[in-house]
Design an enzyme around this catalytic site. Structure first.
Site, PDB file in Angstrom:
ATOM      1  CG  ASP A   9     -15.336  24.194 -23.615  1.00  8.58           C
ATOM      2  OD1 ASP A   9     -15.517  24.103 -22.387  1.00  8.58           O
ATOM      3  OD2 ASP A   9     -14.201  24.200 -24.139  1.00  8.58           O
ATOM      4  CB  THR A  17      -8.544  30.613 -20.450  1.00 11.81           C
ATOM      5  OG1 THR A  17      -9.544  29.823 -21.051  1.00 11.81           O
ATOM      6  CG2 THR A  17      -9.096  31.964 -20.097  1.00 11.81           C
ATOM      7  CE  LYS A  45      -5.694  23.049 -25.570  1.00 16.93           C
ATOM      8  NZ  LYS A  45      -5.436  23.229 -26.995  1.00 16.93           N
ATOM      9  CB  ALA A 115     -14.507  21.347 -17.042  1.00 16.32           C
ATOM     10  CE  LYS A 145     -17.314  20.184 -20.859  1.00 20.19           C
ATOM     11  NZ  LYS A 145     -16.751  21.392 -21.480  1.00 20.19           N
TER      12      LYS A 145
HETATM   13  C1  BG6 Z   1     -11.610  23.506 -18.563  1.00 22.45           C
HETATM   14  C2  BG6 Z   1     -10.189  23.640 -19.053  1.00 22.45           C
HETATM   15  O1  BG6 Z   1     -12.458  24.323 -19.313  1.00 22.45           O
HETATM   16  O2  BG6 Z   1     -11.700  23.880 -17.188  1.00 22.45           O
HETATM   17  C3  BG6 Z   1      -9.257  22.827 -18.171  1.00 22.45           C
HETATM   18  O3  BG6 Z   1     -10.115  23.184 -20.399  1.00 22.45           O
HETATM   19  C4  BG6 Z   1      -9.421  23.259 -16.726  1.00 22.45           C
HETATM   20  O4  BG6 Z   1      -7.930  22.986 -18.601  1.00 22.45           O
HETATM   21  C5  BG6 Z   1     -10.882  23.119 -16.308  1.00 22.45           C
HETATM   22  O5  BG6 Z   1      -8.601  22.468 -15.881  1.00 22.45           O
HETATM   23  C6  BG6 Z   1     -11.136  23.566 -14.872  1.00 22.45           C
HETATM   24  O6  BG6 Z   1     -10.938  24.950 -14.790  1.00 22.45           O
HETATM   25  P1  BG6 Z   1     -10.886  25.785 -13.430  1.00 22.45           P
HETATM   26  O7  BG6 Z   1     -10.977  27.216 -13.904  1.00 22.45           O
HETATM   27  O8  BG6 Z   1     -12.049  25.375 -12.603  1.00 22.45           O
HETATM   28  O9  BG6 Z   1      -9.591  25.462 -12.772  1.00 22.45           O
HETATM   29 MG    MG Z   2     -12.267  23.798 -23.690  1.00 24.41          MG
END
Ligand code: BG6
Ligand code: MG
Length: 221
Positions: A9, A17, A45, A115, A145
């Site tokens: 991940d 981040t 998360k 994600a 997920k």
């Molecule tokens: C996941 C984070 O990896 O990515 C989440 O844990 C986040 O908090 C998600 O909302 C989506 O991220 P992004 O960068 O597409 O807004």
């Molecule tokens: Mg994570």
């Protein structure tokens, strides 16, 4: 078919981040007239951007039109992007490069399973992109997920059987996705939160070469 593959991940495993996601969501919440705490941020998360906004609006009891929803999604991401623009290798979590290098030296295929739709630019910024044989991110999946889709695509891209993959995750939804995929799930973070994992570590400094070796030689799930 390769014998074993490793899937990482991104947010909270490779880089910290979560703090930037938090600041961007908190700014939006404050603009909409309510508070958003670090504890509430835990719920975000591993959760997709869209779902995060739905949860945030629930927290603030804010009703949104589709147009407002779309505008706020963009606004949050622009604020988040402003933070990640400034990222560099100093934001890589402890000992992540050591573990990646160990696997690389052994020619073990490595994938990202995240994600986030911002995964690739972040890996580029911190200088880790070249370690990954496959990047599966929020742009590649239709189901979030805890659905196993992201990890199953990663296994397929690595040409490794799902049950021969190891997943590093900091989110409950991520560990559940690894379990649903039939993979070995390694929780990075709080064992009380990630108790569904097969193994738990506070961070990568606790993962030594002998444990990696054990994973490589293990007759998988
Ligand atoms: C996941 C984070 O990896 O990515 C989440 O844990 C986040 O908090 C998600 O909302 C989506 O991220 P992004 O960068 O597409 O807004
Ligand atoms: Mg994570």
């Amino acid at each position: 078919m390769k014998e074993v593959g490793f899937i990482f991940d991104l947010d909270g495993v490779i880089v910290d981040t979560a703090k930037y996601h938090y600041l961007a969501w908190r700014k939006l919440a404050n603009e909409l007239g309510f508070e958003f705490t670090k504890e509430q941020n835990e719920l975000f998360k591993g959760v997709s951007r869209k779902r995060c906004l739905e949860i945030l609006l629930d927290i603030g009891s804010v009703k949104a039109t589709q147009e407002q929803f779309d505008t706020w999604m963009i606004e949050k991401n622009e604020d988040y992007l402003a933070y990640i623009q400034k990222m560099d290798a100093s934001e890589i979590l402890p000992d992540v490069p050591r573990v990646l290098q160990y696997l690389k030296n052994k020619n073990i295929p490595i994938a990202l399973g995240s994600a986030s739709k911002n995964a690739k630019p972040i890996l580029e910024k911190v200088g880790l992109l070249s370690y990954f044989d496959s990047i599966v991110d929020g742009n590649s999946v239709t189901k979030a997920k805890p659905d196993p889709e992201v990890f199953l695509i990663a296994a397929n891209n690595l040409n490794v059987k799902a049950e021969s993959c190891v997943v590093f995750e900091d989110a409950v939804a991520g560990i559940q996705a690894a379990n649903a995929a039939g993979m070995i799930g390694i929780g990075i973070g709080d064992v009380d939160i990630l108790h569904e994992a097969d193994y738990n570590f506070k961070d990568f400094t606790e993962i030594d070469d002998s444990f990696l070796e054990l994973l490589l030689n293990k007759n998988h799930k």
